[in-house]
Design a protein around this motif. Structure first.
Motif, short mmCIF file in Angstrom:
data_model
loop_
_atom_site.label_atom_id
_atom_site.label_comp_id
_atom_site.label_asym_id
_atom_site.label_seq_id
_atom_site.Cartn_x
_atom_site.Cartn_y
_atom_site.Cartn_z
N LEU A 176 0.67 -1.00 0.19
CA LEU A 176 0.02 0.12 -0.03
C LEU A 176 0.76 1.41 0.17
CD1 LEU A 176 -2.87 -0.65 2.52
CD2 LEU A 176 -3.33 -0.13 0.23
N LYS A 177 0.39 2.10 -0.62
CA LYS A 177 0.82 3.63 -0.54
C LYS A 177 0.55 4.11 0.84
CE LYS A 177 0.66 4.66 -5.48
NZ LYS A 177 -0.12 5.56 -6.40
N GLU A 178 1.39 5.04 1.32
CA GLU A 178 1.11 5.94 2.44
C GLU A 178 -0.40 6.37 2.41
OE1 GLU A 178 2.79 9.51 5.26
OE2 GLU A 178 3.95 8.97 3.60
N ASN A 179 -1.31 6.14 3.67
CA ASN A 179 -2.42 6.60 3.91
C ASN A 179 -3.53 5.71 2.96
OD1 ASN A 179 -2.07 8.77 5.75
ND2 ASN A 179 -1.19 9.89 4.08
N GLY A 180 -2.84 4.56 2.31
CA GLY A 180 -3.69 3.70 1.65
C GLY A 180 -4.74 3.01 2.69
N TYR A 181 -5.82 2.31 2.00
CA TYR A 181 -6.80 1.57 2.83
C TYR A 181 -6.76 0.18 2.32
CZ TYR A 181 -8.78 6.14 4.66
OH TYR A 181 -8.82 7.21 5.37
N LEU A 182 -7.13 -0.73 3.21
CA LEU A 182 -7.63 -1.92 3.16
C LEU A 182 -8.83 -2.48 3.55
CD1 LEU A 182 -5.38 -5.52 3.62
CD2 LEU A 182 -7.61 -5.20 4.37
N VAL A 183 -9.83 -2.90 2.77
CA VAL A 183 -11.20 -3.15 3.25
C VAL A 183 -11.50 -4.74 2.99
CG1 VAL A 183 -12.22 -0.88 3.16
CG2 VAL A 183 -12.06 -2.50 1.20
N THR A 184 -12.21 -5.25 4.06
CA THR A 184 -12.54 -6.74 4.06
C THR A 184 -13.75 -6.87 4.83
OG1 THR A 184 -11.86 -8.90 4.48
CG2 THR A 184 -11.23 -7.36 6.20
N TYR A 185 -14.59 -7.88 4.42
CA TYR A 185 -15.70 -8.51 4.96
C TYR A 185 -15.39 -8.97 6.40
CZ TYR A 185 -14.45 -12.92 3.43
OH TYR A 185 -13.69 -14.23 3.54
N SER A 186 -14.43 -9.45 6.58
CA SER A 186 -14.12 -10.11 7.62
C SER A 186 -14.12 -9.22 8.87
CB SER A 186 -12.79 -10.82 7.87
OG SER A 186 -12.39 -11.49 9.01
N ALA A 187 -14.69 -9.79 9.99
CA ALA A 187 -14.47 -8.98 11.50
C ALA A 187 -13.74 -9.84 12.49
CB ALA A 187 -15.91 -8.31 11.56
N LYS A 188 -13.24 -10.72 12.15
CA LYS A 188 -12.73 -11.83 13.26
C LYS A 188 -11.49 -10.99 14.01
CE LYS A 188 -11.42 -16.00 12.54
NZ LYS A 188 -12.46 -16.72 13.49
N GLY A 189 -11.49 -11.17 15.54
CA GLY A 189 -10.72 -10.58 16.28
C GLY A 189 -9.24 -10.85 16.01
N SER A 190 -8.97 -12.15 15.63
CA SER A 190 -7.69 -12.68 14.88
C SER A 190 -7.17 -11.86 14.02
CB SER A 190 -7.81 -14.11 14.84
OG SER A 190 -8.60 -14.59 13.81
N VAL A 191 -8.09 -11.51 13.06
CA VAL A 191 -7.76 -10.76 11.82
C VAL A 191 -7.36 -9.43 11.93
CG1 VAL A 191 -8.60 -9.86 9.51
CG2 VAL A 191 -9.04 -12.26 10.34
N ARG A 192 -8.20 -8.74 12.95
CA ARG A 192 -7.96 -7.69 13.48
C ARG A 192 -6.59 -7.35 13.96
NH1 ARG A 192 -8.71 -5.27 18.11
NH2 ARG A 192 -10.40 -7.02 18.74
N ARG A 193 -6.28 -8.25 15.02
CA ARG A 193 -4.87 -8.24 15.50
C ARG A 193 -3.92 -8.37 14.66
NH1 ARG A 193 -8.46 -10.73 19.36
NH2 ARG A 193 -8.06 -12.77 18.54
N ALA A 194 -4.17 -9.33 13.65
CA ALA A 194 -3.07 -9.49 12.83
C ALA A 194 -2.62 -8.24 11.98
CB ALA A 194 -3.24 -10.75 11.69
#
Length: 221
Positions: A176-194
């Protein structure tokens, strides 16, 4: 593995893998999910500009198709890279009803051009949309500071946990470029922590139909 075409909650079709009890898109609505996760909470952050998008899991091409439609409406010029290890077959694509459900004239060649374009070669699909399809594993992505936005649409962590690891999100962060975004349908806690462990600033957002939440991550340096 056996694969079936099923109709989701909003009338649009997707591919279902019975052995995993997993779909390419939400069974509650393939098109609804795509618009909510990737357009409303991703693409809508950009306007009147040139942007580069990476899709993790090109799959049926639904997200790319919708993005090409929205690019014109939002006055965007999109350079779109879709990574997919196992391309969908022509026979499966013929059974999908995205043009009908999106009210796109069947004579429109955009969807056909997306899937008939050569892998590994950038193709001008429309005046506003260029597509590069890459057939490889997500772990082979080595781009650096290349994208404004990532659509992370891999199969769920329940069936393919190796796609939702710190190592994979490190590759995403670097690409990603600086200030870029990643979006995903997932909301798992393990995913957020990763995501957080590699430097992403992560927020929970309301999810698409059938899901309470989703995640959006930003690269802030």
């Amino acid at each position: 593995m056996k694969r079936e075409i099923i109709t989701t909650g909003d009338g649009s079709k997707t591919i279902h893998i019975p052995e995993w009890n997993e779909q390419y898109h939400s069974k509650h609505g393939a098109i609804q999910e795509a618009y909510h996760v990737f357009i409303k909470n991703g693409l809508s952050l950009f306007s009147n500009s040139e942007i580069s998008i990476l899709e993790i899991g090109f799959g049926t091409g639904l997200n790319a198709l919708i993005t090409s439609v929205e690019a014109k409406a939002r006055k965007l010029k999109v350079s779109y890279t879709g990574v997919e290890a196992y391309p969908v077959s022509v026979e499966e694509l013929d059974l999908l009803n995205y043009l009908e459900e999106l009210n796109i004239n069947k004579k429109d060649t955009v969807f056909t051009k997306m899937h008939s374009s050569d892998w590994g070669r950038a193709t001008q699909i429309t005046e506003d949309f260029t597509l590069l399809k890459e057939q490889k594993y997500f772990s082979e992505i080595k781009d650096q500071d290349a994208y404004n936005l990532i659509y992370f649409d891999a199969f769920g962590a329940r069936v393919q946990p190796e796609l939702w690891t710190k190592e994979i999100f490190q590759l995403m962060y670097v690409s990603l470029k600086e200030n870029g975004y990643l979006v995903t349908y997932s909301a798992k806690g393990s995913v957020r922590r990763a995501m957080q462990s590699v430097g992403f600033v992560v927020e929970r957002l309301p999810g698409p139909p059938g899901k309470r939440e989703m995640l959006r991550a930003q690269k802030k340096t």
